[in-house]
Design an enzyme around this catalytic site. Structure first.
Site, PDB file in Angstrom:
ATOM      1  N   CYS A   1       3.072  52.573  -5.322  1.00 50.52           N
ATOM      2  CA  CYS A   1       3.588  51.504  -6.186  1.00 50.52           C
ATOM      3  C   CYS A   1       2.379  50.802  -6.830  1.00 50.52           C
ATOM      4  O   CYS A   1       1.536  50.239  -6.115  1.00 50.52           O
ATOM      5  CB  CYS A   1       4.400  50.526  -5.345  1.00 50.52           C
ATOM      6  SG  CYS A   1       4.995  49.115  -6.287  1.00 50.52           S
TER       7      CYS A   1
ATOM      8  N   LYS B   1      11.320   3.390   0.300  1.00 48.27           N
ATOM      9  CA  LYS B   1      11.298   4.855   0.173  1.00 48.27           C
ATOM     10  C   LYS B   1      11.679   5.283  -1.242  1.00 48.27           C
ATOM     11  O   LYS B   1      12.689   4.827  -1.783  1.00 48.27           O
ATOM     12  CB  LYS B   1      12.304   5.468   1.145  1.00 48.27           C
ATOM     13  CG  LYS B   1      11.986   5.182   2.604  1.00 48.27           C
ATOM     14  CD  LYS B   1      11.071   6.205   3.197  1.00 48.27           C
ATOM     15  CE  LYS B   1      11.875   7.379   3.701  1.00 48.27           C
ATOM     16  NZ  LYS B   1      11.097   8.295   4.500  1.00 48.27           N
TER      17      LYS B   1
ATOM     18  N   GLU C   1       0.835  -1.202   0.000  1.00 46.80           N
ATOM     19  CA  GLU C   1       0.000   0.000   0.000  1.00 46.80           C
ATOM     20  C   GLU C   1       0.867   1.249   0.000  1.00 46.80           C
ATOM     21  O   GLU C   1       2.092   1.155   0.068  1.00 46.80           O
ATOM     22  CB  GLU C   1      -0.986  -0.010   1.174  1.00 46.80           C
ATOM     23  CG  GLU C   1      -0.369  -0.191   2.512  1.00 46.80           C
ATOM     24  CD  GLU C   1      -1.429  -0.499   3.586  1.00 46.80           C
ATOM     25  OE1 GLU C   1      -1.437   0.224   4.583  1.00 46.80           O
ATOM     26  OE2 GLU C   1      -2.215  -1.438   3.415  1.00 46.80           O
TER      27      GLU C   1
ATOM     28  N   CYS D   1       9.401  46.973  -1.046  1.00 46.88           N
ATOM     29  CA  CYS D   1       9.290  48.253  -1.728  1.00 46.88           C
ATOM     30  C   CYS D   1       8.524  49.158  -0.755  1.00 46.88           C
ATOM     31  O   CYS D   1       7.367  48.887  -0.435  1.00 46.88           O
ATOM     32  CB  CYS D   1       8.515  48.101  -3.036  1.00 46.88           C
ATOM     33  SG  CYS D   1       7.995  49.689  -3.685  1.00 46.88           S
TER      34      CYS D   1
ATOM     35  N   LYS E   1       2.674   4.694   1.157  1.00 46.44           N
ATOM     36  CA  LYS E   1       3.205   5.255   2.401  1.00 46.44           C
ATOM     37  C   LYS E   1       2.873   6.749   2.382  1.00 46.44           C
ATOM     38  O   LYS E   1       3.533   7.545   1.709  1.00 46.44           O
ATOM     39  CB  LYS E   1       4.714   5.026   2.504  1.00 46.44           C
ATOM     40  CG  LYS E   1       5.278   5.444   3.848  1.00 46.44           C
ATOM     41  CD  LYS E   1       6.696   4.962   4.024  1.00 46.44           C
ATOM     42  CE  LYS E   1       7.229   5.206   5.427  1.00 46.44           C
ATOM     43  NZ  LYS E   1       7.082   6.545   5.927  1.00 46.44           N
TER      44      LYS E   1
ATOM     45  N   ASP F   1       2.548  10.522   3.284  1.00 44.87           N
ATOM     46  CA  ASP F   1       3.520  11.400   3.924  1.00 44.87           C
ATOM     47  C   ASP F   1       2.778  12.437   4.757  1.00 44.87           C
ATOM     48  O   ASP F   1       2.516  13.550   4.312  1.00 44.87           O
ATOM     49  CB  ASP F   1       4.370  12.079   2.849  1.00 44.87           C
ATOM     50  CG  ASP F   1       5.631  12.678   3.435  1.00 44.87           C
ATOM     51  OD1 ASP F   1       5.922  12.414   4.615  1.00 44.87           O
ATOM     52  OD2 ASP F   1       6.330  13.401   2.703  1.00 44.87           O
TER      53      ASP F   1
ATOM     54  N   TYR G   1      -4.800   2.834   7.975  1.00 44.71           N
ATOM     55  CA  TYR G   1      -4.043   1.688   7.464  1.00 44.71           C
ATOM     56  C   TYR G   1      -3.768   0.580   8.473  1.00 44.71           C
ATOM     57  O   TYR G   1      -3.029  -0.339   8.174  1.00 44.71           O
ATOM     58  CB  TYR G   1      -2.725   2.149   6.843  1.00 44.71           C
ATOM     59  CG  TYR G   1      -1.876   3.069   7.715  1.00 44.71           C
ATOM     60  CD1 TYR G   1      -1.382   2.643   8.934  1.00 44.71           C
ATOM     61  CD2 TYR G   1      -1.579   4.359   7.285  1.00 44.71           C
ATOM     62  CE1 TYR G   1      -0.607   3.470   9.723  1.00 44.71           C
ATOM     63  CE2 TYR G   1      -0.799   5.198   8.076  1.00 44.71           C
ATOM     64  CZ  TYR G   1      -0.321   4.749   9.289  1.00 44.71           C
ATOM     65  OH  TYR G   1       0.437   5.571  10.066  1.00 44.71           O
TER      66      TYR G   1
ATOM     67  N   CYS H   1       8.049  50.297  -9.590  1.00 47.81           N
ATOM     68  CA  CYS H   1       7.981  51.756  -9.461  1.00 47.81           C
ATOM     69  C   CYS H   1       9.350  52.387  -9.253  1.00 47.81           C
ATOM     70  O   CYS H   1       9.448  53.591  -9.035  1.00 47.81           O
ATOM     71  CB  CYS H   1       7.038  52.139  -8.322  1.00 47.81           C
ATOM     72  SG  CYS H   1       7.681  51.691  -6.709  1.00 47.81           S
TER      73      CYS H   1
ATOM     74  N   CYS I   1      12.637  48.825  -6.812  1.00 45.70           N
ATOM     75  CA  CYS I   1      11.411  48.089  -7.125  1.00 45.70           C
ATOM     76  C   CYS I   1      11.272  47.915  -8.642  1.00 45.70           C
ATOM     77  O   CYS I   1      11.376  48.905  -9.384  1.00 45.70           O
ATOM     78  CB  CYS I   1      10.211  48.852  -6.570  1.00 45.70           C
ATOM     79  SG  CYS I   1       8.641  48.132  -7.058  1.00 45.70           S
TER      80      CYS I   1
HETATM   81  S1  IVH Z   1       1.912   0.729   8.965  1.00 47.83           S
HETATM   82  C1  IVH Z   1       3.800  -0.942  13.067  1.00 47.83           C
HETATM   83  N1  IVH Z   1       1.132   1.762   6.733  1.00 47.83           N
HETATM   84  O1  IVH Z   1       5.042   5.490   8.183  1.00 47.83           O
HETATM   85  C2  IVH Z   1       3.891   0.020  11.947  1.00 47.83           C
HETATM   86  N2  IVH Z   1       2.479   3.104   8.145  1.00 47.83           N
HETATM   87  O2  IVH Z   1       7.867   4.697   9.659  1.00 47.83           O
HETATM   88  C3  IVH Z   1       2.570   0.368  11.423  1.00 47.83           C
HETATM   89  N3  IVH Z   1       2.872   5.368   7.265  1.00 47.83           N
HETATM   90  O3  IVH Z   1       4.730   5.918  11.630  1.00 47.83           O
HETATM   91  C4  IVH Z   1       2.654   1.382  10.370  1.00 47.83           C
HETATM   92  N4  IVH Z   1       1.717   5.136   5.424  1.00 47.83           N
HETATM   93  O4  IVH Z   1       3.140   7.186  10.161  1.00 47.83           O
HETATM   94  C5  IVH Z   1       1.837   1.970   7.852  1.00 47.83           C
HETATM   95  N5  IVH Z   1       0.316   2.534   4.708  1.00 47.83           N
HETATM   96  C6  IVH Z   1       1.010   2.747   5.816  1.00 47.83           C
HETATM   97  C7  IVH Z   1       1.649   3.965   6.085  1.00 47.83           C
HETATM   98  C8  IVH Z   1       2.383   4.102   7.272  1.00 47.83           C
HETATM   99  C9  IVH Z   1       2.450   5.959   6.149  1.00 47.83           C
HETATM  100  C10 IVH Z   1       3.759   6.011   8.262  1.00 47.83           C
HETATM  101  C11 IVH Z   1       3.337   5.867   9.688  1.00 47.83           C
HETATM  102  C12 IVH Z   1       4.507   5.277  10.410  1.00 47.83           C
HETATM  103  C13 IVH Z   1       5.627   5.485   9.457  1.00 47.83           C
HETATM  104  C14 IVH Z   1       6.571   4.330   9.538  1.00 47.83           C
END
Ligand code: IVH
Length: 671
Positions: free
Chosen positions: A435, A317, A115, A429, A117, A119, A226, A414, A411
């Protein structure tokens, strides 16, 4: 010896700004201007002051970044099970190693789920009997902070569930800033003369730690869930748990849109990774990788955890994308507040799915730091930020004859010599009232949707009316006549009628928006609301001195000074007088205040209510002169107790001896 409040406020502001800038330079620009020791001493001074004067701590205080994300503003809650992080991997070999290890430990080939990740900011939410109980941040993994009031404002997080949900469970997920909302927020900050936020993740995190949940609500954060935890859930796989959570009302990844996928081999996993490495740029939010999890919960339990992370999951990552291109020119933009921003004009290049032609350079210091010459080969990166940034220069490819980029001294609009205030990074300015860009910018702000919302008028109309000599300031809009407008290009009878009607209708706009519209530097929507409620009228506000201004909740030295400066300029006073003479609303209207029984009181509402909604209750508090508090603290005067109120809030209120009223008692109190 204890400092007095005004000096403490000043010093807190100073230190917070300085530390935030140093942090920004260190983490974003990779420059360390002071030693670690010096940084720590400043931070300690700030922490001490914030302990002495907790109410003066800023919402974005740098002290909140220390030691995980624990602050002293929210009640602490211990997690039922630790919130761990994931170990990271960066290539196919490391994914293979993870899969081999897990399969070996299990003694067979396991099924995995891939799935996104997300941010953002991790959150843990408890539900009992289908109702939201409490949302807690990750904190240091063991203890987090109860930020329920803020999380409840997020529309994708259900407050009550439907379907066959378990009686008690915890769900974890990520809260993030949708990209278009983040861009809109920064655009409005820029228009407001406020510094823009660096990236959506940090801004989401800062937003969730704000005291005023109405500001959180305005920012419209979003979420994906998640991880489902609980005893006897009887749902044997992660993928089924996620699907179930979706059926109860949570926002979960869609299988159809390939946001979650069951995989039986490293090849399938790599396919998913490669797909999203490209497709991520089309998502309306940011992801920084892919998470791979063992699907069966029993297998997850057998694999267990190391000290820091689960053995049943790993993160892959993505690399931040970087390209090099040529710096053709540096141009300069003047904002409505006079701030001058340099912009790097680049040879167009494809980066992270879009063609990049420009990169922000923020201010003259950054140009200096990078040591830019025209024609340089520069490295451009799109990391967490929306706008790409220049991260370095390939000096070896610089022509001998190359000319150094020198920040402009006048500027571009002006020609007035630019100024730079002490301690500020930005050049300005100073020709604020003549201006053309600034004059037009202020009128554009005045008519904008969140200000006077003048229908039938856009920025092009402002340009046209300004060029025709019909408007010099916002008050001139109210003197426009049909015969002035009809001769103009593209102004048919219908558009003239619409425009004049829109201008007339704006005379009904409430005082707080008029105050926002007149464009006092740093007086954004929220600040305008606070000032309007406190001073009740424009004349009261303009009579207030520095001391009186900084007494207002969340008004600091910087805003106070800006208001003082505004009123010291005769043309501003004339503008306000002219607007009042044209019939704009310059005070809080009487009927807005039903009573003042709650004057001086901070009221917190918690739980669910029967006869009124939470929002109605909050409106009633304000209509009766009170202030709505977002969490229980020693400043709380009354707690209105609804049903299913979180136990930690209740305990805290009891410990602090806060007056608690039921919904009925409260409603009868305000009559
Ligand atoms: S599972 C036991 N699933 O990534 C760990 N984490 O470094 C359970 N994160 O602190 C985490 N997307 O904030 C999981 N699909 C995803 C995620 C996810 C983002 C973040 C989460 C976690 C960090 C892991």
């Amino acid at each position: 010896m204890m400092m007095d409040v005004s000096n403490a406020k000043k010093r807190i502001l100073e230190l917070s700004q300085e530390l935030n800038e140093l942090n920004h330079k260190y983490y974003i620009l990779n420059v360390s201007e002071v030693s670690d020791y010096e940084f720590d001493m400043k931070l300690k001074e700030l922490q001490d002051l914030e302990t002495q004067f907790p109410d003066l701590a800023l919402a974005h205080s740098p002290t909140k970044r220390v030691g995980g994300d624990i602050t002293d503003k929210f009640p602490k809650v211990r997690h039922n099970s630790r919130m761990l992080s994931l170990s990271n991997s960066y290539n196919k070999e490391e994914i293979e190693e993870f899969i081999e290890r897990a399969n070996k430990l299990a003694g067979r080939e396991l099924e995995y789920v891939c799935e996104l990740k997300y941010d953002g900011v991790a959150i843990s939410i408890i539900y009992e009997n289908g109702t939201f109980v409490r949302a807690v941040t990750r904190g240091d993994g063991e203890v987090g902070e109860d930020i329920s009031a803020n999380v409840k404002t997020i529309k994708s997080i259900p407050l009550s569930l439907s379907g066959d949900f378990p009686e008690l469970f915890e769900i974890r997920g990520e809260i993030f800033f949708p990209l278009h909302k983040f861009q809109a927020l920064n655009a409005s900050r820029k228009a407001q003369g406020e510094p823009e936020f660096a990236n959506p993740r940090n801004t989401a995190s800062g937003t969730l730690k704000m005291q005023d949940s109405s500001v959180v609500a305005e920012r419209e954060l979003d979420s994906y869930l998640y991880f489902l935890l609980g005893d006897n859930l009887n749902i044997p796989t992660h993928s089924e748990r996620i699907e179930k959570a979706g059926s109860w009302g949570f926002k979960v990844p869609s299988e159809i849109r390939n946001m979650i996928r069951k995989c039986g081999s490293v090849e399938q996993i790599m396919e998913f990774i490669e797909y999203w490495d490209k497709a991520r740029h089309q998502l309306p939010f940011e992801i920084d990788g892919i998470v791979i999890k063992v699907n069966s919960i029993q297998d997850q339990e057998e694999l267990g955890f190391t000290a820091k992370s689960p053995r049943w999951a790993v993160a892959y990552k993505f690399k931040a994308e970087q390209v090099f291109t040529r710096l053709n020119e540096v141009t300069y933009q003047v904002g409505r507040t006079g701030a001058v921003t340099p912009v790097a004009n680049l040879e167009p290049v494809l980066l992270a799915g879009t063609t990049v032609k420009r990169a922000s350079l923020h201010n003259s210091d950054q140009i200096e730091k990078l040591g830019l010459y025209l024609g340089d080969t520069v490295f451009v990166e799109k990391g967490g930020e929306i706008i790409p940034k220049i991260v370095g220069v390939d000096v070896s490819r610089r022509a001998n004859s190359a000319v150094k980029v020198e920040f402009i001294t006048a500027c571009p609009d002006c020609d007035t010599p630019l100024e730079r205030l002490e301690g500020e990074a930005q050049h300005f300015c100073p020709n604020r009232y003549e201006c053309p860009t600034q004059v037009k910018g202020r009128i554009e702000h005045f008519i904008s949707r969140k200000a006077m919302n003048i229908d039938g008028m856009g920025n092009e109309t402002v340009e046209q009316l300004f060029e025709a000599g019909l408007i010099q300031n916002a008050a001139d809009l109210y003197t426009l006549k049909e015969e002035d407008l009809l001769p103009l290009e593209r102004m048919a009878q219908k558009s003239v009628d619409n425009l004049l009607q829109g201008i007339e209708a704006s005379k009904q706009v409430p005082f707080e928006r008029v105050l926002f519209a007149i464009g006092i530097r740093y007086v954004g929507e929220t600040v305008a609301k606070k000032l309007a409620r406190h001073f009740k009228s424009m004349s009261n506000l303009l009579k207030a001195d520095q001391e009186a201004l900084i007494l207002v909740d969340e008004i600091g030295e910087r805003i106070a000074q800006s208001i003082i400066e505004f009123k010291s300029v005769p043309s501003n006073q004339e503008l306000v007088d002219a607007l009042a003479a044209h019939g704009l609303i310059m005070e809080i209207e009487e009927q807005e205040l039903a009573s003042n029984v709650l004057e001086g009181k901070t009221v917190v509402v918690s739980g669910t209510f029967n006869t009124v909604s939470r929002n109605e209750l909050k409106a009633l508090i304000e209509a009766n002169g009170g202030k709505v508090g977002s969490s229980v603290s020693s400043k709380t005067s009354i707690l209105v107790r609804g049903e299913n109120m979180g136990p930690s809030k209740l305990k805290k209120a009891e410990d602090l001896g806060i007056k608690m009223l039921s919904e009925e008692d409260f409603l009868s109190m305000i009559g």
